[in-house]
Design a protein around this motif. Structure first.
Motif, mmCIF file in Angstrom:
data_model
loop_
_atom_site.group_PDB
_atom_site.id
_atom_site.type_symbol
_atom_site.label_atom_id
_atom_site.label_comp_id
_atom_site.label_asym_id
_atom_site.label_seq_id
_atom_site.Cartn_x
_atom_site.Cartn_y
_atom_site.Cartn_z
ATOM 1 N N ILE A 15 0.864 -1.183 0.000
ATOM 2 C CA ILE A 15 0.000 0.000 0.000
ATOM 3 C C ILE A 15 0.900 1.233 0.000
ATOM 4 O O ILE A 15 1.847 1.309 0.782
ATOM 5 C CB ILE A 15 -0.893 0.047 1.263
ATOM 6 N N ARG A 16 0.603 2.188 -0.878
ATOM 7 C CA ARG A 16 1.331 3.463 -0.900
ATOM 8 C C ARG A 16 0.353 4.569 -0.563
ATOM 9 O O ARG A 16 -0.702 4.684 -1.186
ATOM 10 C CB ARG A 16 1.946 3.724 -2.275
ATOM 11 N N ALA A 17 0.707 5.383 0.432
ATOM 12 C CA ALA A 17 -0.166 6.477 0.860
ATOM 13 C C ALA A 17 0.084 7.719 0.025
ATOM 14 O O ALA A 17 1.218 8.183 -0.096
ATOM 15 C CB ALA A 17 0.057 6.784 2.331
ATOM 16 N N LYS A 18 -0.979 8.256 -0.588
ATOM 17 C CA LYS A 18 -0.887 9.524 -1.308
ATOM 18 C C LYS A 18 -1.023 10.689 -0.321
ATOM 19 O O LYS A 18 -0.537 11.776 -0.575
ATOM 20 C CB LYS A 18 -1.972 9.594 -2.371
ATOM 21 N N LYS A 19 -1.725 10.447 0.787
ATOM 22 C CA LYS A 19 -1.874 11.368 1.920
ATOM 23 C C LYS A 19 -1.847 10.490 3.165
ATOM 24 O O LYS A 19 -2.016 9.276 3.066
ATOM 25 C CB LYS A 19 -3.216 12.105 1.865
ATOM 26 N N ASP A 20 -1.651 11.096 4.329
ATOM 27 C CA ASP A 20 -1.747 10.307 5.558
ATOM 28 C C ASP A 20 -3.091 9.588 5.547
ATOM 29 O O ASP A 20 -4.137 10.227 5.339
ATOM 30 C CB ASP A 20 -1.675 11.196 6.798
ATOM 31 N N THR A 21 -3.088 8.276 5.757
ATOM 32 C CA THR A 21 -4.334 7.527 5.672
ATOM 33 C C THR A 21 -4.303 6.292 6.561
ATOM 34 O O THR A 21 -3.250 5.668 6.728
ATOM 35 C CB THR A 21 -4.646 7.138 4.204
ATOM 36 N N ALA A 68 -9.426 6.950 -1.611
ATOM 37 C CA ALA A 68 -8.721 7.742 -2.620
ATOM 38 C C ALA A 68 -7.310 8.116 -2.178
ATOM 39 O O ALA A 68 -6.492 8.526 -2.995
ATOM 40 C CB ALA A 68 -9.517 9.003 -2.941
ATOM 41 N N ASP A 69 -6.988 7.939 -0.884
ATOM 42 C CA ASP A 69 -5.681 8.340 -0.368
ATOM 43 C C ASP A 69 -4.653 7.213 -0.387
ATOM 44 O O ASP A 69 -3.516 7.418 0.024
ATOM 45 C CB ASP A 69 -5.816 8.864 1.068
ATOM 46 N N ALA A 70 -5.033 6.019 -0.856
ATOM 47 C CA ALA A 70 -4.103 4.885 -0.847
ATOM 48 C C ALA A 70 -4.044 4.233 -2.219
ATOM 49 O O ALA A 70 -5.073 3.991 -2.839
ATOM 50 C CB ALA A 70 -4.543 3.858 0.198
ATOM 51 N N ALA A 81 -5.408 4.380 -6.799
ATOM 52 C CA ALA A 81 -6.396 4.492 -5.730
ATOM 53 C C ALA A 81 -7.678 3.752 -6.112
ATOM 54 O O ALA A 81 -8.001 3.612 -7.291
ATOM 55 C CB ALA A 81 -6.695 5.958 -5.461
ATOM 56 N N TYR A 82 -8.397 3.292 -5.105
ATOM 57 C CA TYR A 82 -9.683 2.634 -5.319
ATOM 58 C C TYR A 82 -10.623 3.628 -5.991
ATOM 59 O O TYR A 82 -10.577 4.824 -5.707
ATOM 60 C CB TYR A 82 -10.231 2.164 -3.974
#
Length: 95
Positions: A15-21, A68-70, A81-82
């Protein structure tokens, strides 16, 4: 009860975080649920780290607070993102 055939090789997940999630990752191995992770991933971090082996299992259940953040990296392919925003729970591979 119908059993799902076991894949010849384990499925791999990062999993890669685009924002803290916040995410929770559960692997299914030999029909047993094993929680691998439940916490917040910091922006731009990838778990497990690239120096560590990917999470493995016959399949996975992923729960996100904000999908949307992962970005989902499944079997070394980044699916991004999903497609639906908000809290989501989904299975990989999709059934």
């Amino acid at each position: 009860m119908k059993s799902t055939p076991k894949p010849a090789t384990p499925q791999l997940l990062r999993i890669r975080a685009k924002k803290d999630t916040w995410v929770r990752i559960v692997a299914i191995r030999d029909g047993q649920e094993i929680q691998l992770f439940e916490d917040t991933i910091d922006e731009d971090d990838t778990l497990p780290d690239k120096d560590d082996p990917a999470w493995s299992g016959d399949s996975f259940v992923v729960t996100t607070r904000e999908a949307a953040d992962a970005e989902i990296i499944f079997n070394e392919s980044n699916f991004g993102a999903y497609e639906k925003s908000g809290p989501q729970t989904f299975s990989l591979p999709a059934r």
